[in-house]
Design a protein around this motif. Structure first.
Motif, PDB file in Angstrom:
ATOM      1  N   ASN A 216       0.801  -1.229   0.000  1.00  0.00           N
ATOM      2  CA  ASN A 216       0.000   0.000   0.000  1.00  0.00           C
ATOM      3  C   ASN A 216       0.827   1.270   0.000  1.00  0.00           C
ATOM      4  O   ASN A 216       0.495   2.239  -0.690  1.00  0.00           O
ATOM      5  N   VAL A 217       1.884   1.302   0.814  1.00  0.00           N
ATOM      6  CA  VAL A 217       2.598   2.573   1.016  1.00  0.00           C
ATOM      7  C   VAL A 217       3.992   2.610   0.395  1.00  0.00           C
ATOM      8  O   VAL A 217       4.703   3.592   0.551  1.00  0.00           O
ATOM      9  N   ALA A 218       4.370   1.555  -0.325  1.00  0.00           N
ATOM     10  CA  ALA A 218       5.684   1.564  -0.976  1.00  0.00           C
ATOM     11  C   ALA A 218       5.613   1.068  -2.417  1.00  0.00           C
ATOM     12  O   ALA A 218       5.923   1.801  -3.354  1.00  0.00           O
ATOM     13  N   LEU A 219       5.201  -0.170  -2.614  1.00  0.00           N
ATOM     14  CA  LEU A 219       5.252  -0.761  -3.955  1.00  0.00           C
ATOM     15  C   LEU A 219       4.209  -0.155  -4.907  1.00  0.00           C
ATOM     16  O   LEU A 219       4.533   0.162  -6.055  1.00  0.00           O
ATOM     17  N   PHE A 220       2.969   0.015  -4.431  1.00  0.00           N
ATOM     18  CA  PHE A 220       1.942   0.626  -5.286  1.00  0.00           C
ATOM     19  C   PHE A 220       2.306   2.067  -5.662  1.00  0.00           C
ATOM     20  O   PHE A 220       2.191   2.445  -6.840  1.00  0.00           O
ATOM     21  N   PRO A 221       2.733   2.899  -4.694  1.00  0.00           N
ATOM     22  CA  PRO A 221       3.192   4.245  -5.075  1.00  0.00           C
ATOM     23  C   PRO A 221       4.353   4.212  -6.064  1.00  0.00           C
ATOM     24  O   PRO A 221       4.410   5.042  -6.982  1.00  0.00           O
TER      25      PRO A 221
ATOM     26  N   LEU B   6      15.053   0.886   0.735  1.00  0.00           N
ATOM     27  CA  LEU B   6      13.933   0.057   1.190  1.00  0.00           C
ATOM     28  C   LEU B   6      14.195  -1.413   0.882  1.00  0.00           C
ATOM     29  O   LEU B   6      13.912  -2.286   1.708  1.00  0.00           O
ATOM     30  N   THR B   7      14.769  -1.685  -0.288  1.00  0.00           N
ATOM     31  CA  THR B   7      15.100  -3.064  -0.653  1.00  0.00           C
ATOM     32  C   THR B   7      16.085  -3.659   0.334  1.00  0.00           C
ATOM     33  O   THR B   7      15.945  -4.809   0.769  1.00  0.00           O
ATOM     34  N   TYR B   8      17.073  -2.881   0.713  1.00  0.00           N
ATOM     35  CA  TYR B   8      18.048  -3.342   1.710  1.00  0.00           C
ATOM     36  C   TYR B   8      17.361  -3.651   3.034  1.00  0.00           C
ATOM     37  O   TYR B   8      17.589  -4.700   3.640  1.00  0.00           O
TER      38      TYR B   8
END
Length: 307
Positions: free
Chosen positions: A201-206, A250-252
């Motif tokens: 919701n707050v990372a991948l979709f944006p 974020l990936t890390y």
């Protein structure tokens, strides 16, 4: 854990040779903290003071840089105290608060970048409709959503974990983040699924929305005149570079930081990277690449030199 007082303390075990280099760490990180506060606050103040910067794009930039100030204030004071302390510990309640601030502000930045992408899309692809779409109400609504949505999402697992029992009291890190879940005796499957939903919701979709938006901008710019292409490059490039940086960090945090067996020095360096690079990179990027902000910065520095 102090059973008599019923207070739980967690040892922050991610420091590398802190006893040997404590003063060097302190001086470097204190300097970085002051630099972050000064750089971000200067641009925020310029945007607030100058009327010609009271536009949606600059308002979103100010919100993003304000996030950096809040994020650094939630992390750095405790880091500085730990560098000078014999024991690097934190109470469980303070650790949960740090987790909340860390992920609330990090996720908020993705939503702010999405709002910036939408603003650029309307400006470049629908210039005649821009004044009617990007009104003060729209900007205010996007800002509120960028803060309220991640705050409400992150608050749920933090509140539910207050009573969760710890079986380990040494955290592999120098501040509280996802590594905290390794300390629990039992990890809730429901909370793990909820965490995936929050991430979407707050990372991948944006992020997907941003990439889609900039792809549309790129296509329309390519078909348009040179002036439109120049405008797109000047205003979109900083946002894309910042997005790439956020995505890497974020990936890390989501992947590597969850691996139990790793090299302590690498973990230490990468963790410092998360609290240093990003929050210096943003004001430099927007200060140098955004023409109007750069103009006001040059004027400010020239006045300081004269005085």
């Amino acid at each position: 854990m102090d059973a008599a007082l019923n207070v739980t303390y967690i040892t922050l075990g991610g420091y590398v040779e802190v006893q040997k280099y404590r003063y060097l760490y302190f001086v470097i990180m204190f300097g970085v903290y002051i630099l972050i506060i000064c750089c971000n606050s200067t641009i925020v103040c310029l945007i607030v003071i100058h009327q010609n910067l009271h536009q949606p794009m600059y308002i979103f930039i100010a919100a993003l840089l304000l996030n950096s100030v809040l994020f650094s204030t939630a992390i750095y004071p405790k880091l500085l105290i730990d560098f000078l302390s014999e024991k690097q510990i934190i109470s469980y309640s303070a650790c949960l608060f740090q987790v909340f601030m860390f992920y609330f502000l990090t996720c908020s930045e993705f939503l702010l970048l999405a709002a910036m992408a939408y603003d650029r899309y309307v400006s470049i692809c629908k210039p005649l409709q821009y004044p009617t779409i990007m009104t003060k109400t729209t900007v205010s609504l996007l800002l509120v959503l960028a803060w309220i949505l991640p705050a409400s999402h992150i608050a749920v697992p933090v509140v539910l974990n207050i009573k969760n029992k710890l079986c380990s009291f040494t955290l592999k890190g120098i501040y509280c983040n996802n590594s905290l879940y390794h300390l629990y005796c039992v990890n809730s499957l429901a909370l793990s699924i909820y965490g995936v939903v929050v991430l979407l919701n707050v990372a991948l979709f944006p992020m997907v929305f941003i990439l889609f938006t900039y792809t549309k901008i790129l296509i329309i710019s390519y078909r348009s005149c040179r002036e439109v292409r120049k405008k797109a490059a000047q205003t979109c490039l900083p946002h894309l570079l910042v997005l790439m940086n956020y995505s890497f960090l974020l990936t890390y945090d989501v992947t590597i930081i969850r691996v139990e067996s790793d090299i302590p020095t690498v973990r230490f360096v990468m963790t410092l990277q998360m609290v240093i690079f990003n929050h210096i990179f943003n004001p430099l990027m927007y200060g140098l690449k955004m023409k109007e902000i750069s103009k006001h910065l040059k004027r400010l520095f020239s006045q300081i030199k004269v005085n």
